[in-house]
Design a protein around this motif. Structure first.
Motif, PDB file in Angstrom:
ATOM      1  N   SER A 142       0.826  -1.202   0.000  1.00 44.71           N
ATOM      2  CA  SER A 142       0.000   0.000   0.000  1.00 44.71           C
ATOM      3  C   SER A 142       0.862   1.255   0.000  1.00 44.71           C
ATOM      4  O   SER A 142       0.614   2.194  -0.764  1.00 44.71           O
ATOM      5  CB  SER A 142      -0.930  -0.012   1.223  1.00 44.71           C
ATOM      6  N   VAL A 143       1.889   1.289   0.839  1.00 44.14           N
ATOM      7  CA  VAL A 143       2.779   2.445   0.908  1.00 44.14           C
ATOM      8  C   VAL A 143       3.534   2.613  -0.414  1.00 44.14           C
ATOM      9  O   VAL A 143       3.604   3.713  -0.963  1.00 44.14           O
ATOM     10  CB  VAL A 143       3.764   2.307   2.094  1.00 44.14           C
ATOM     11  N   ALA A 144       4.070   1.510  -0.941  1.00 42.71           N
ATOM     12  CA  ALA A 144       4.818   1.582  -2.192  1.00 42.71           C
ATOM     13  C   ALA A 144       3.932   2.026  -3.351  1.00 42.71           C
ATOM     14  O   ALA A 144       4.342   2.856  -4.179  1.00 42.71           O
ATOM     15  CB  ALA A 144       5.466   0.230  -2.504  1.00 42.71           C
ATOM     16  N   THR A 145       2.728   1.504  -3.424  1.00 42.71           N
ATOM     17  CA  THR A 145       1.805   1.878  -4.498  1.00 42.71           C
ATOM     18  C   THR A 145       1.422   3.346  -4.386  1.00 42.71           C
ATOM     19  O   THR A 145       1.410   4.073  -5.385  1.00 42.71           O
ATOM     20  CB  THR A 145       0.556   0.982  -4.473  1.00 42.71           C
ATOM     21  N   SER A 146       1.120   3.782  -3.181  1.00 43.80           N
ATOM     22  CA  SER A 146       0.764   5.184  -2.964  1.00 43.80           C
ATOM     23  C   SER A 146       1.932   6.094  -3.353  1.00 43.80           C
ATOM     24  O   SER A 146       1.738   7.110  -4.032  1.00 43.80           O
ATOM     25  CB  SER A 146       0.384   5.398  -1.499  1.00 43.80           C
ATOM     26  N   ASN A 147       3.142   5.746  -2.942  1.00 42.09           N
ATOM     27  CA  ASN A 147       4.322   6.545  -3.300  1.00 42.09           C
ATOM     28  C   ASN A 147       4.513   6.601  -4.805  1.00 42.09           C
ATOM     29  O   ASN A 147       4.818   7.663  -5.363  1.00 42.09           O
ATOM     30  CB  ASN A 147       5.576   5.997  -2.622  1.00 42.09           C
ATOM     31  N   LEU A 148       4.362   5.476  -5.481  1.00 40.90           N
ATOM     32  CA  LEU A 148       4.494   5.426  -6.935  1.00 40.90           C
ATOM     33  C   LEU A 148       3.484   6.358  -7.601  1.00 40.90           C
ATOM     34  O   LEU A 148       3.828   7.139  -8.484  1.00 40.90           O
ATOM     35  CB  LEU A 148       4.293   3.989  -7.438  1.00 40.90           C
ATOM     36  N   LEU A 149       2.235   6.270  -7.175  1.00 43.00           N
ATOM     37  CA  LEU A 149       1.189   7.098  -7.765  1.00 43.00           C
ATOM     38  C   LEU A 149       1.424   8.585  -7.499  1.00 43.00           C
ATOM     39  O   LEU A 149       1.246   9.415  -8.397  1.00 43.00           O
ATOM     40  CB  LEU A 149      -0.184   6.660  -7.266  1.00 43.00           C
ATOM     41  N   TYR A 150       1.846   8.919  -6.275  1.00 40.95           N
ATOM     42  CA  TYR A 150       2.151  10.327  -5.983  1.00 40.95           C
ATOM     43  C   TYR A 150       3.314  10.816  -6.842  1.00 40.95           C
ATOM     44  O   TYR A 150       3.274  11.924  -7.391  1.00 40.95           O
ATOM     45  CB  TYR A 150       2.476  10.526  -4.497  1.00 40.95           C
ATOM     46  N   LYS A 159       5.288  18.380 -15.694  1.00 41.77           N
ATOM     47  CA  LYS A 159       5.298  18.434 -17.153  1.00 41.77           C
ATOM     48  C   LYS A 159       4.327  19.473 -17.681  1.00 41.77           C
ATOM     49  O   LYS A 159       4.541  20.051 -18.742  1.00 41.77           O
ATOM     50  CB  LYS A 159       4.918  17.061 -17.748  1.00 41.77           C
ATOM     51  N   ARG A 160       3.254  19.697 -16.931  1.00 42.78           N
ATOM     52  CA  ARG A 160       2.231  20.667 -17.354  1.00 42.78           C
ATOM     53  C   ARG A 160       2.513  22.069 -16.805  1.00 42.78           C
ATOM     54  O   ARG A 160       1.672  22.943 -16.888  1.00 42.78           O
ATOM     55  CB  ARG A 160       0.848  20.194 -16.929  1.00 42.78           C
ATOM     56  N   GLY A 161       3.699  22.209 -16.198  1.00 43.05           N
ATOM     57  CA  GLY A 161       4.092  23.531 -15.735  1.00 43.05           C
ATOM     58  C   GLY A 161       3.628  23.892 -14.338  1.00 43.05           C
ATOM     59  O   GLY A 161       3.736  25.054 -13.940  1.00 43.05           O
ATOM     60  N   HIS A 162       3.146  22.941 -13.585  1.00 38.04           N
ATOM     61  CA  HIS A 162       2.670  23.221 -12.222  1.00 38.04           C
ATOM     62  C   HIS A 162       3.716  22.795 -11.201  1.00 38.04           C
ATOM     63  O   HIS A 162       4.237  21.685 -11.270  1.00 38.04           O
ATOM     64  CB  HIS A 162       1.364  22.483 -11.931  1.00 38.04           C
ATOM     65  N   GLN A 163       3.999  23.683 -10.280  1.00 38.32           N
ATOM     66  CA  GLN A 163       4.897  23.342  -9.171  1.00 38.32           C
ATOM     67  C   GLN A 163       4.066  23.194  -7.905  1.00 38.32           C
ATOM     68  O   GLN A 163       3.412  24.140  -7.482  1.00 38.32           O
ATOM     69  CB  GLN A 163       5.943  24.461  -8.976  1.00 38.32           C
ATOM     70  N   LEU A 164       4.052  22.022  -7.350  1.00 40.14           N
ATOM     71  CA  LEU A 164       3.267  21.766  -6.135  1.00 40.14           C
ATOM     72  C   LEU A 164       4.163  21.666  -4.926  1.00 40.14           C
ATOM     73  O   LEU A 164       5.240  21.302  -4.925  1.00 40.14           O
ATOM     74  CB  LEU A 164       2.459  20.472  -6.299  1.00 40.14           C
TER      75      LEU A 164
END
Length: 164
Positions: A142-150, A159-164
């Motif tokens: 769960s942690v690894a999958t969540s990290n991958l998705l984030y 890539k779309r020019g947004h800095q979060l």
């Protein structure tokens, strides 16, 4: 251990769930078929450990710090067994009503027949071990999958020019 028991119960419910059926009040026969599924599927056994674990916890926490109370502790714990059984029956009935609200009586009878069959009984024999194995890998997965998705989400936002 309670977490595993409850999680096993939830997983069993999820594995057996079927599309919802519009029903107001299931017949006694329908509820009986649903209760048979709860019992024969091993779901009811998932509720059995709550009292056993409660007893072990009380004996561990109170019994080890106050060994002179052992006789009273044992008597009181024994007197609570009927209450625990009544509560167990309550959740079995609640589970049966949930199944009866989702599945037809004929479908429930087929499911119960499976769990009462030799292969269904073998399934129930291995189910607790499989659930334990699943929970062992579930947290890190769960942690690894969540990290991958984030990571992928933030990369796409960059890539779309947004800095979060």
């Amino acid at each position: 251990m309670i977490r595993h028991s409850l999680a096993g119960a939830i997983l069993s419910l999820a594995l057996l769930a079927a599309p919802a059926l519009a029903q107001q009040a299931p017949s006694p026969e329908h509820l009986k078929a649903a209760r048979d599924v709860v019992v024969s599927s091993g779901l009811a056994q998932s509720f059995d450990s709550i009292y056993t674990e409660f007893v072990a916890g009380v004996r561990q926490s109170v019994g080890t710090t106050r060994p002179e109370l052992k006789k009273d502790i044992d008597e009181i714990l024994a007197s609570l067994k009927d209450d625990a059984e009544a509560k167990r029956n309550e959740i079995v009935d609640t589970s049966a009503r949930a199944f009866a609200g989702k599945m037809t009586e004929p479908d429930l009878k087929e499911v119960a027949a499976f769990f009462n069959s030799p292969v269904g009984q073998r399934y129930n024999t291995f189910r607790p071990e499989v659930i334990d194995e699943i929970f062992t890998v579930m947290q890190p997965w769960s942690v690894a999958t969540s990290n991958l998705l984030y990571d992928r989400f933030y990369a796409e936002m960059r890539k779309r020019g947004h800095q979060l």
